[in-house]
Design a protein around this motif. Structure first.
Motif, PDB file in Angstrom:
ATOM      1  N   CYS A   2       0.821  -1.218   0.000  1.00 25.80           N
ATOM      2  CA  CYS A   2       0.000   0.000   0.000  1.00 25.80           C
ATOM      3  C   CYS A   2       0.850   1.262   0.000  1.00 25.80           C
ATOM      4  CB  CYS A   2      -0.928  -0.004   1.214  1.00 25.80           C
ATOM      5  SG  CYS A   2      -2.138  -1.337   1.174  1.00 25.80           S
ATOM      6  N   THR A 291      -4.175  11.522   9.297  1.00 26.53           N
ATOM      7  CA  THR A 291      -4.448  10.421   8.384  1.00 26.53           C
ATOM      8  C   THR A 291      -4.821  10.976   7.019  1.00 26.53           C
ATOM      9  OG1 THR A 291      -5.173   8.937  10.145  1.00 26.53           O
ATOM     10  CG2 THR A 291      -5.881   8.402   7.917  1.00 26.53           C
ATOM     11  N   SER A 293      -6.198   9.990   3.357  1.00 29.79           N
ATOM     12  CA  SER A 293      -6.918   8.940   2.644  1.00 29.79           C
ATOM     13  C   SER A 293      -6.766   9.127   1.149  1.00 29.79           C
ATOM     14  CB  SER A 293      -8.400   8.961   3.007  1.00 29.79           C
ATOM     15  OG  SER A 293      -9.115   8.025   2.227  1.00 29.79           O
ATOM     16  N   ASP A 312      -0.121   2.087   7.482  1.00 28.86           N
ATOM     17  CA  ASP A 312      -1.465   1.712   7.077  1.00 28.86           C
ATOM     18  C   ASP A 312      -1.848   0.488   7.892  1.00 28.86           C
ATOM     19  OD1 ASP A 312      -0.207  -0.486   5.936  1.00 28.86           O
ATOM     20  OD2 ASP A 312      -0.191   0.377   3.935  1.00 28.86           O
ATOM     21  N   THR A 331      -5.800   3.481   0.301  1.00 25.99           N
ATOM     22  CA  THR A 331      -4.978   3.431   1.513  1.00 25.99           C
ATOM     23  C   THR A 331      -5.330   4.579   2.460  1.00 25.99           C
ATOM     24  OG1 THR A 331      -3.136   2.474   0.281  1.00 25.99           O
ATOM     25  CG2 THR A 331      -2.615   3.473   2.404  1.00 25.99           C
ATOM     26  N   ALA A 333      -3.434   6.359   5.062  1.00 25.56           N
ATOM     27  CA  ALA A 333      -2.054   6.476   5.534  1.00 25.56           C
ATOM     28  C   ALA A 333      -1.984   7.420   6.727  1.00 25.56           C
ATOM     29  CB  ALA A 333      -1.157   6.979   4.407  1.00 25.56           C
TER      30      ALA A 333
END
Length: 351
Positions: A2, A291, A293, A312, A331, A333
């Motif tokens: 990912c 985070t 996305s 991830d 993902t 992240a």
């Protein structure tokens, strides 16, 4: 797969630079050479006459396995790039990013727009590009600057005469000279003549080709440029056809091509799809945790400052300044900063 940490691939160019890139990666003192660029998240191979035997130059690899990113994506492009992107652009990211450090002024050049790229190179991509200024060198002869777009009154006949005579002073006088500073962002559409000045450190985001048409036969460091490196195999008449001769005043040029940053929390949008449908570029500033996305399309990251980790659901990767990352579609992240992180985030063409 990912999140993939990528190698810092350097690319041979006709001009000299790269010392600041060396030092950015901890090589003190750095050296200037014909490798003044670091290519980022690259599926594109350099086009250099006389270096045809150098395979995969400038192409990114997975740090852990050494495999080309292009090969990894090719195995499952729809999953890694995202279904909508894959259906429109296939196994290409549709974008190339570079870190550029110029010890000398680059030669005056132009890149084809999509129409001319298709006509002369059979390519689906032209080379619209952008420059985001990160900094400058000390001790340069002049303040950092760029040359961008023709002034009013320059036509193909005059430009060809100046090219044939190789009157460099007159050649430069035909372009708008713009002093630049850290934080400036310029969008350079295919067909617009340009040159990066001495002492500029910048991120370039562009369409994923290496079609550079040059009008100077000798660089400032007296490197002789072969004809094929000037016209890229299409001949000088066709090269002259790739220029946009719609000249503008200095103020109109700045107004047309300098972009205004748009802040939104920790992310500052530098180039959006409202500016060009070719790519996006933003700057992230993360003090603690955030985070990111990807939703249904990939993105890339280049860490400019700070350190921490990115994770991830299945992996944790330590990150620091100088790291580049490919983050696949779908993902979430999470980035955790141990030292405040500043990063460039880039995406491919508009879907």
């Amino acid at each position: 797969m990912c999140i993939i940490k990528l190698t810092n691939e350097r690319a041979w160019r006709t001009y000299i630079g790269g010392k600041l890139i060396d030092e950015f990666h901890g090589k003190i003192p750095g050296n200037d050479s014909h490798f003044p660029e670091e290519w980022i998240m690259s599926l594109t191979e350099c086009r250099n006459a006389g270096r045809e035997d150098v395979k995969n130059e400038g192409m990114s690899r997975d740090v852990l396995t050494g495999r080309l990113l292009s090969d990894i994506i090719g195995e499952d492009a729809e999953k890694l790039l995202g279904t909508r992107h894959y259906e429109k652009f296939g196994a290409s990211t549709g974008v190339l990013i570079k870190l550029i450090d110029s010890a000398e002024r680059l030669s005056v050049q132009v890149h084809p727009d999509k129409e001319k790229a298709k006509k002369y190179f059979g390519s689906a991509y032209g080379k619209t590009e952008s420059w985001h200024i990160l900094g400058r060198r000390e001790g340069t002869k002049e303040k950092p600057c760029i040359y961008l777009g023709f002034k009013e009154g320059v036509d193909k006949k005059l430009w060809r005469e100046i090219f044939d005579s190789q009157d460099i002073e007159k050649m430069l006088s035909c372009l708008n000279r713009i002093e630049v500073k850290e934080g400036d962002t310029y969008l350079i559409k295919g067909g617009v003549p340009h040159a990066i000045g001495e002492g500029c450190l910048l991120i370039e985001v562009q369409e994923p080709t290496d079609y550079t048409l040059r009008t100077e036969r000798v660089t400032e460091s007296v490197f002789k440029i072969a004809d094929v490196m000037c016209h890229q195999g299409i001949g000088f008449d066709n090269m002259m056809d790739c220029f946009d001769y719609n000249g503008m005043s200095l103020s109109d040029t700045i107004g047309a091509y300098r972009l205004t940053p748009r802040e939104n929390g920790s992310e500052t949008m530098l180039i959006d799809y409202s500016d060009t449908n070719c790519f996006k570029l933003s700057e992230l500033n993360i003090e603690n945790e955030e985070t990111l996305s990807t939703e249904d399309v990939f993105f890339g990251l280049y860490i400019l400052k700070g350190s921490g980790k990115i994770e991830d659901a299945g992996s944790v990767t330590e990150i620091k300044a100088g790291d580049q990352l490919f983050v696949s579609a779908g993902t979430a992240a999470k980035i955790t900063a141990t030292e405040k992180i500043k990063a460039a985030k880039f995406s491919g063409p508009m879907i």
